[in-house]
Design a protein around this motif. Structure first.
Motif, PDB file in Angstrom:
ATOM      1  N   ALA A  45      17.810  30.688  45.325  1.00  0.00           N
ATOM      2  CA  ALA A  45      18.570  29.670  44.914  1.00  0.00           C
ATOM      3  C   ALA A  45      19.509  29.108  45.901  1.00  0.00           C
ATOM      4  N   ARG A  46      18.932  27.984  46.649  1.00  0.00           N
ATOM      5  CA  ARG A  46      19.578  27.554  47.855  1.00  0.00           C
ATOM      6  C   ARG A  46      19.966  26.058  47.771  1.00  0.00           C
ATOM      7  N   ASP A  47      19.357  25.234  46.972  1.00  0.00           N
ATOM      8  CA  ASP A  47      19.711  23.793  47.050  1.00  0.00           C
ATOM      9  C   ASP A  47      20.052  23.151  48.439  1.00  0.00           C
ATOM     10  N   GLY A  48      19.117  23.588  49.233  1.00  0.00           N
ATOM     11  CA  GLY A  48      19.214  23.070  50.760  1.00  0.00           C
ATOM     12  C   GLY A  48      20.285  23.433  51.560  1.00  0.00           C
ATOM     13  N   LYS A  49      21.246  24.461  51.189  1.00  0.00           N
ATOM     14  CA  LYS A  49      22.311  24.772  51.765  1.00  0.00           C
ATOM     15  C   LYS A  49      22.141  26.207  52.590  1.00  0.00           C
ATOM     16  N   LEU A  50      22.568  26.304  53.811  1.00  0.00           N
ATOM     17  CA  LEU A  50      22.282  27.283  54.525  1.00  0.00           C
ATOM     18  C   LEU A  50      23.270  28.558  53.995  1.00  0.00           C
ATOM     19  N   HIS A  80      14.123  22.234  57.727  1.00  0.00           N
ATOM     20  CA  HIS A  80      14.441  23.499  57.543  1.00  0.00           C
ATOM     21  C   HIS A  80      15.336  24.479  58.628  1.00  0.00           C
ATOM     22  N   HIS A  81      16.223  25.020  58.147  1.00  0.00           N
ATOM     23  CA  HIS A  81      17.247  25.627  59.015  1.00  0.00           C
ATOM     24  C   HIS A  81      17.309  27.166  58.722  1.00  0.00           C
ATOM     25  N   THR A  82      16.944  28.096  59.795  1.00  0.00           N
ATOM     26  CA  THR A  82      17.080  29.435  59.612  1.00  0.00           C
ATOM     27  C   THR A  82      18.025  29.878  60.927  1.00  0.00           C
ATOM     28  N   VAL A  83      18.650  30.906  60.305  1.00  0.00           N
ATOM     29  CA  VAL A  83      19.762  31.739  61.574  1.00  0.00           C
ATOM     30  C   VAL A  83      19.280  33.067  61.723  1.00  0.00           C
ATOM     31  N   TYR A  84      19.131  33.794  62.890  1.00  0.00           N
ATOM     32  CA  TYR A  84      19.003  35.165  62.848  1.00  0.00           C
ATOM     33  C   TYR A  84      20.245  35.671  63.813  1.00  0.00           C
ATOM     34  N   ARG A  85      20.880  36.438  62.933  1.00  0.00           N
ATOM     35  CA  ARG A  85      22.382  36.940  63.396  1.00  0.00           C
ATOM     36  C   ARG A  85      22.316  38.421  63.659  1.00  0.00           C
ATOM     37  N   THR A  92      19.279  31.082  55.480  1.00  0.00           N
ATOM     38  CA  THR A  92      18.193  30.087  55.566  1.00  0.00           C
ATOM     39  C   THR A  92      18.647  28.999  54.440  1.00  0.00           C
ATOM     40  N   ASP A  93      18.092  28.100  54.512  1.00  0.00           N
ATOM     41  CA  ASP A  93      18.434  26.883  53.422  1.00  0.00           C
ATOM     42  C   ASP A  93      16.898  26.575  52.626  1.00  0.00           C
TER      43      ASP A  93
END
Length: 358
Positions: free
Chosen positions: A263-268, A347-352, A287-288
């Motif tokens: 359930a993202r709705d385009g938000k990271l 598309h935005h994804t972050v690897y932390r 991710t978004d």
């Protein structure tokens, strides 16, 4: 350049003589992301462990010849459509589109010659506080039978001491479909450690997943609840704890090869967490995107060698691929992959990463 956080060199040559470049982005200490222009591949990701040592945590090859010889998607950017489309066929604005099939009866990861097999151009390099490289690729109308020209822009950026951000945008000149992802294979003990990922602890923030048929196409039913199934990773659980249970969905995927519904709705937002017991490495994935494909390396069969010359075998790595749901062009009840000329695909994804004693 002294003090530079970026290095660029030649990684290899294509048979036609074109040069494949490698760009190294540096964070704190020894944290590094190494990107090559072939396939916009994340070729290496060097991350600290709890003792202060550093290892590369993504599978792949030390030399370019390995990427050219075998199409295994190690670290690649896949498109135009990540994951599968049933029978390679869909309808768009009343017209039937037939794609090449390359995965049993289905189209997979962009077809016979997807974005992972293309030479991307360097669109820009930022050697500032957050070092970054931007890569671009233009997919012409009709490539792999996809409609419309698609202009893709992708940026790898070190956004923290041990954090890598991946941002993608795409624009089309006519209605089309698009679904991109990064296909890195992670082993947080190290790509050459020789250890399985079955004891990695995985958490996925999802209440539902997509059940699949034997060809890995989602069944014609709503998403299934993870509760009471081997697919429940709402609390940290070793990947291998339930992978050999007698479950039809595990048989269909030969393990985990399923999309989790987000359930993202385009938000990271924080989506998954992976923890390695020996190195103490932790990866958080934000991710978004509306889906996360969890793939436990079921089809790695020891037929090819990876980094350090080690044979790559089943469960040597795990993929966590954020994207739109598989076969969505044929499922109006799924998130839509349709892209109109006046829209921008994002598309935005972050690897932390972090490290903690267990």
């Amino acid at each position: 350049m002294a003090g530079s956080k970026i290095e660029k060199d030649v990684f290899g040559m294509l048979p036609d003589g074109r040069m494949v470049e490698r760009i190294v982005l540096r964070g704190a200490g020894g944290f590094e992301a190494r990107v090559i222009t072939y396939g916009a591949v994340l070729q290496a990701l060097v991350v600290p462990d709890v003792k202060g040592g550093y290892d590369d945590v993504v599978l792949g090859h030390d030399a370019f010849a390995g990427y050219l010889a075998e199409r295994k998607f190690f670290g690649a950017t896949v498109g135009r459509y990540a994951n599968r489309i049933a029978k390679g066929q869909f309808s768009l604005d009343g017209e039937t589109v037939q794609l090449p099939v390359n995965n049993g009866p289905n189209a997979l990861h962009g077809g016979l010659d997807g974005f992972d097999r293309k030479l991307w151009e360097i669109g820009g390099i930022d050697d500032g506080k957050e070092p970054a490289v931007t890569l671009t690729y233009t997919s012409p109308h009709g490539e792999e039978n996809y409609p419309g020209r698609l202009d893709v822009r992708l940026t790898y950026r070190v956004t923290g001491p041990t954090e890598l951000s991946l941002s993608m945008e795409a624009r089309a000149d006519r209605p089309t479909i698009v679904n991109l992802t990064n296909h890195s294979f992670f082993n947080l003990e190290g790509a050459t450690s020789g250890t399985s990922i079955l004891d990695h602890r995985l958490t996925v923030a999802a209440e539902h997943f997509l059940a699949i048929d034997p060809t890995a196409i989602p069944l014609p039913e709503p998403p299934r609840a993870v509760a009471g199934t081997p697919f429940d990773f709402r609390n940290a659980t070793p990947v291998g704890e339930r992978i050999r249970q007698s479950d039809q969905q595990l048989r269909h995927g030969r393990g985990y090869d399923h999309t989790y519904c987000l359930a993202r709705d385009g938000k990271l937002a924080l989506t998954a967490r992976l923890e390695a017991p020996r190195s103490g490495r932790i990866m958080e994935l934000l991710t978004d995107q509306p889906g996360l494909q969890v793939y436990s390396g079921n089809y790695l069969d020891g037929t090819i060698a990876g980094k350090g010359g080690k044979l790559i075998r089943q469960s040597d790595a795990i993929c966590l691929e954020p994207h739109i749901w598989p076969d969505a062009p044929n499922r109006p009840d799924f998130p839509s992959p349709r892209l109109a000329p006046d829209e921008v695909y994002r598309h935005h994804t972050v690897y932390r990463f972090a490290a903690r004693a267990t």
